[in-house]
Design a protein around this motif. Structure first.
Motif, PDB file in Angstrom:
ATOM      1  N   ARG A 185       0.953  -1.171   0.083  1.00 58.88           N
ATOM      2  CA  ARG A 185      -0.114  -0.138  -0.086  1.00 58.88           C
ATOM      3  C   ARG A 185       0.821   1.200  -0.120  1.00 58.88           C
ATOM      4  NH1 ARG A 185      -4.930  -1.879   0.228  1.00 58.88           N
ATOM      5  NH2 ARG A 185      -5.589  -3.600   1.689  1.00 58.88           N
ATOM      6  N   PRO A 225       5.894   1.843  -4.060  1.00 57.14           N
ATOM      7  CA  PRO A 225       5.599   1.830  -5.159  1.00 57.14           C
ATOM      8  C   PRO A 225       6.349   0.622  -6.019  1.00 57.14           C
ATOM      9  CG  PRO A 225       6.593   3.615  -4.727  1.00 57.14           C
ATOM     10  CD  PRO A 225       6.324   3.039  -3.586  1.00 57.14           C
ATOM     11  N   ARG A 237       5.378  -4.461  -7.231  1.00 54.34           N
ATOM     12  CA  ARG A 237       4.455  -4.385  -8.296  1.00 54.34           C
ATOM     13  C   ARG A 237       3.101  -5.222  -8.544  1.00 54.34           C
ATOM     14  NH1 ARG A 237       8.414  -1.097  -9.591  1.00 54.34           N
ATOM     15  NH2 ARG A 237       9.244  -1.025 -11.766  1.00 54.34           N
ATOM     16  N   ASP A 284      -7.952  -5.801  -2.123  1.00 58.41           N
ATOM     17  CA  ASP A 284      -8.398  -4.871  -3.191  1.00 58.41           C
ATOM     18  C   ASP A 284      -7.225  -3.968  -3.333  1.00 58.41           C
ATOM     19  OD1 ASP A 284      -9.824  -3.057  -4.875  1.00 58.41           O
ATOM     20  OD2 ASP A 284     -10.790  -2.124  -3.404  1.00 58.41           O
ATOM     21  N   LEU A 285      -6.408  -3.951  -4.392  1.00 58.72           N
ATOM     22  CA  LEU A 285      -5.431  -3.112  -4.698  1.00 58.72           C
ATOM     23  C   LEU A 285      -5.140  -2.675  -6.175  1.00 58.72           C
ATOM     24  CD1 LEU A 285      -2.415  -5.192  -3.143  1.00 58.72           C
ATOM     25  CD2 LEU A 285      -3.323  -3.158  -2.397  1.00 58.72           C
ATOM     26  N   ASP A 286      -4.277  -1.579  -6.394  1.00 52.82           N
ATOM     27  CA  ASP A 286      -4.174  -1.007  -7.443  1.00 52.82           C
ATOM     28  C   ASP A 286      -3.106  -1.732  -8.437  1.00 52.82           C
ATOM     29  OD1 ASP A 286      -2.014  -0.337  -6.241  1.00 52.82           O
ATOM     30  OD2 ASP A 286      -2.031   1.798  -6.626  1.00 52.82           O
ATOM     31  N   ARG A 287      -2.928  -2.858  -8.052  1.00 57.95           N
ATOM     32  CA  ARG A 287      -1.849  -3.841  -8.991  1.00 57.95           C
ATOM     33  C   ARG A 287      -2.127  -5.054  -8.787  1.00 57.95           C
ATOM     34  NH1 ARG A 287       2.441  -1.288  -4.998  1.00 57.95           N
ATOM     35  NH2 ARG A 287       0.678   0.184  -4.785  1.00 57.95           N
TER      36      ARG A 287
END
Length: 163
Positions: A124, A127, A130, A139-142
């Motif tokens: 979280r 960056p 990956r 629930d992640l952006d990757r």
């Protein structure tokens, strides 16, 4: 040199994930080397062996060679721990180097995450992570993979490094 990491907190499954990724990726015909960071004093040598006796007598480096393998042990003797970049420079060329640990280094990584450990998710706020390999829905952006979905994780890493 193509480099990818596996990181996470203690007992998250990093070593098992590394072991399974090495088997999967080498099984596809790629050469792989590994680097493992340890947070404690460790010993790969056995008391009573000649190499152990050389090292404990004060040798700074002990190289043991046979028809099957070569091992080089280096004693820091109070010198600072070498940075990852220096360690990587010592490796022979391979298709991919997988690094276990070194969570604060800037190379791309997959985080091994087990909900039952009670540790927070590193991804979280990092960056360089990956993707996450986990035993719980996230629930992640990757990308998120099951810890046991080794072929998919290997596919992801190989795509990321261009192999």
């Amino acid at each position: 040199m193509r480099l990818y990491g596996v990181t996470g907190w203690k007992n998250a499954g990093k070593t098992t994930l590394m072991e399974r990724l090495v088997a999967e990726i080498t099984g596809r015909g790629f050469s792989v080397s590994t680097v493992k960071h340890a947070h404690h004093a460790f010993d790969v040598d056995q008391p009573g062996r000649d190499s152990y006796r050389h090292r404990t007598a004060g040798a700074r480096e002990v190289l043991v060679a046979s028809h099957a393998r070569v091992a080089l042990m280096q004693e820091l003797r109070g010198a600072p721990e070498p940075p990852l970049s220096d360690l990587l420079a010592r490796l022979s060329p391979v298709d991919l180097v997988l690094v276990e640990g070194y969570k604060r280094e800037g190379h791309p990584k997959v985080e091994a995450f087990r909900a039952g450990t009670g540790n927070p998710l590193i991804a979280r706020d990092d960056p360089t992570i990956r993707a996450v390999a986990t035993d719980t829905p996230l629930d992640l952006d990757r990308p998120v993979f099951g810890l046991d979905d080794i072929p998919a994780i290997a596919d992801f890493i190989l795509r990321e490094v261009g192999l």
